[in-house]
Every structure is written in C-alpha cells, then in structure tokens.
Design an enzyme around this catalytic site. Structure first.
Site, PDB file in Angstrom:
ATOM      1  N   GLU A 176       0.825  -1.219   0.000  1.00 34.94           N
ATOM      2  CA  GLU A 176       0.000   0.000   0.000  1.00 34.94           C
ATOM      3  C   GLU A 176       0.860   1.270   0.000  1.00 34.94           C
ATOM      4  OE1 GLU A 176      -3.671   2.213   2.398  1.00 34.94           O
ATOM      5  OE2 GLU A 176      -2.619   0.543   3.349  1.00 34.94           O
ATOM      6  N   LYS A 213      -2.723  -2.070  -2.947  1.00 36.78           N
ATOM      7  CA  LYS A 213      -3.766  -1.181  -2.433  1.00 36.78           C
ATOM      8  C   LYS A 213      -3.324   0.241  -2.743  1.00 36.78           C
ATOM      9  CE  LYS A 213      -6.524   0.033   1.635  1.00 36.78           C
ATOM     10  NZ  LYS A 213      -7.031  -0.401   2.948  1.00 36.78           N
TER      11      LYS A 213
END
Length: 295
Positions: A176, A213
């Site tokens: 992420e 992500k």
C-alpha cells in the site's frame, strides 16, 4: 496458502473491509462511532471498546460474503476472539470472508516527499503468529506526498523488500503506497509510482504473488495494466479521506478496481443505534461500496 482463498481474492465479486485502525487511529474511529475519549482511561479499555465495535460489525448479518471478500484486522483484533474463535477463524469459517492483518508500525518523518514505513519489529514473529492463526495475507502502508522520483522509488523498494519476506512466510502481502489525495502533483506521483511498481513486479520470481492497495487514480483506469500482471492477485483502492459518496463515484469509474475502505465504510455507524438501525445503516454502506466495486 489456501487455494480457495486465493481464487476468491483474485476473481470474486465484492470488496475488502478495512477494520485495522491502529493505536494511533483508534481514538478517532471510536469518536466517529460516538464514543468520546473520556469514556476510557487506558489502552486496554480503548482496545476493548474498539473490539466490541468490530465484533458488532463482523457479526452483523449485513457483513457477509455476498458483498465482502476480505477484512483487514489490527494485531490486537487477530489475537482476540468472537464467539470462542480467533477473529480470523471466525471470519473464514463462519462468514467465508478472507482475513488479512495490518503489520506496519506507522510512518517515519517525511523525507524526499514521502513517508516510509517505520521498521517492523519482530516481523518474523508476527508473520509466524499470523500463519498459526490462519491469516491469509498482510497489509502495510506508506505515503507519497510529492512527485519526487527518488522518494517514490524508495517507498516501492521498501514495500517489495518486505513483501518478499511476507510471501516466503506463507502469506499474501498487500502493498500500500498511498498517494495523498491532497497532493498538488498527485497525477505525476501516480505515473512515477506505476513505473516503479512495474519494475518491481518484473523482478519477482514466477511463483511470488502480491496484492496492491492504491489511491483511486486521477486518470480513470490508470492501473489496468497492473491488474493484468501475473504476479498481482488483485488491485484494491483505499478511500484516502474521500467521503463515501465521493470514493464510490470515483471507484465506479475504474473498471476492475475494488474498494478496501475503512472510514468510508464505517462513517454512519454509531454506538447508540439499535441493532436494527445499525444493521440497516451498515447494509446501506456495504451495498453502495459493493455496487461501485463491481460496476
């Protein structure tokens, strides 16, 4: 590694619920839920209250596998139980929802336009415990504030270095590298980020799998080529501070990108709601995020 869970995460319809508020963000999550700071006096009481909130969400009939593919948990939540089962086991066995674990320990001070992850103490021990508690994958967040090519390369290098260790331990890492939605050069940051991610993906061996992500891109469908990479199980989007309606609208314009929302999922839930009100409100949020994810 559970093959059924990999197939579900790769090809299933739905989204990932982020229930992973850490020690730093838990007070804000509780406040949003209607529990003020004065309601608890120490960390233990605070985590008891937030676990009650998460348990209420997870046990709700609205929180089901028709709409939700996976859920990201905080370490404390992984170690707690719901109806006598560890949270990860309850999610998978009772709900058919794939459990993930947030493993990062927060962010370093901004340098070269980015906030790298702090060192993850006892990473091997955390990963071993996650495997023992039947967790499927992990999540780790860092933040890009400016379109600084050196900084963005350092973020992606750090994420993939840890991701390799996570995969070798038997878990699927969610990488992420969030691009701040308020960044004045967000679009340029996204271009630099994608270049570095593609470089790292090309360096992975054939068997290694990851998830990504990412912030919802400025240019619609900008991450489509990442979705097609053989190493990528799924690309999911964070809400990044957008309201639920804003995040859903932007998400719906990106084919194949699914949600992994936290604040945008929980924004209208409160502790004072009756079970009927709570379940109806949660169902409404889940339905809207699901529709935006599969559109």
């Amino acid at each position: 590694m559970n093959e059924e869970q990999i197939i579900r995460m790769h090809a299933g319809n739905g989204f990932i619920a982020a229930l992973d508020q850490s020690g730093g963000s838990t007070p804000k999550a509780l406040q949003q839920y209607g529990i003020s700071n004065s309601s608890y006096s120490n960390d233990k009481d605070m985590f008891d209250l937030v676990h009650d909130m998460r348990k209420r969400i997870i046990k709700s009939p609205a929180f089901n596998s028709k709409y939700i593919l996976g859920a990201i948990l905080f370490e404390d939540t992984m170690r707690r139980t719901i109806d006598g089962e560890y949270t990860g086991d309850y999610l998978w066995k009772q709900k058919n929802i794939v459990p993930f674990l947030k493993i990062d320990k927060g962010l370093l001070e901004i340098q070269n336009g980015v906030e790298l992850m702090k060192p993850i103490d006892n990473l091997k021990g955390i990963l071993k415990e996650a495997v023992e508690k039947n967790i499927f994958g992990t999540k780790m967040r860092s933040v890009i504030k400016e379109a600084n090519s050196y900084g963005i390369k350092s973020i992606v290098d750090q994420q993939f270095e840890v991701a390799r260790e996570i995969f070798d331990a038997g878990l699927i890492p969610i990488i992420e590298p969030e691009v701040d939605i308020h960044s004045i050069d967000k679009k340029e940051s996204e271009k630099l980020l994608k270049i570095e991610i593609l470089k790292q993906l090309s360096s992975l061996d054939e068997k290694t799998k990851v998830m990504l992500k990412l912030s919802i891109p400025t240019e619609d469908n900008f991450y489509s080529d990442l979705m097609e990479d053989s190493h990528v199980v799924r690309v999911v989007a964070l809400s990044g501070g957008y309201s639920q309606s804003e995040a859903n609208k932007k998400l719906a314009d990106n084919h194949g990108l699914i949600a992994s929302f936290s604040r945008a999922l929980l924004q209208d839930l409160t502790v004072k709601q009756t079970e009927e009100e709570f379940n109806r409100t949660l169902a409404n949020s889940i339905n809207k995020i699901y529709e935006a994810s599969i559109k």
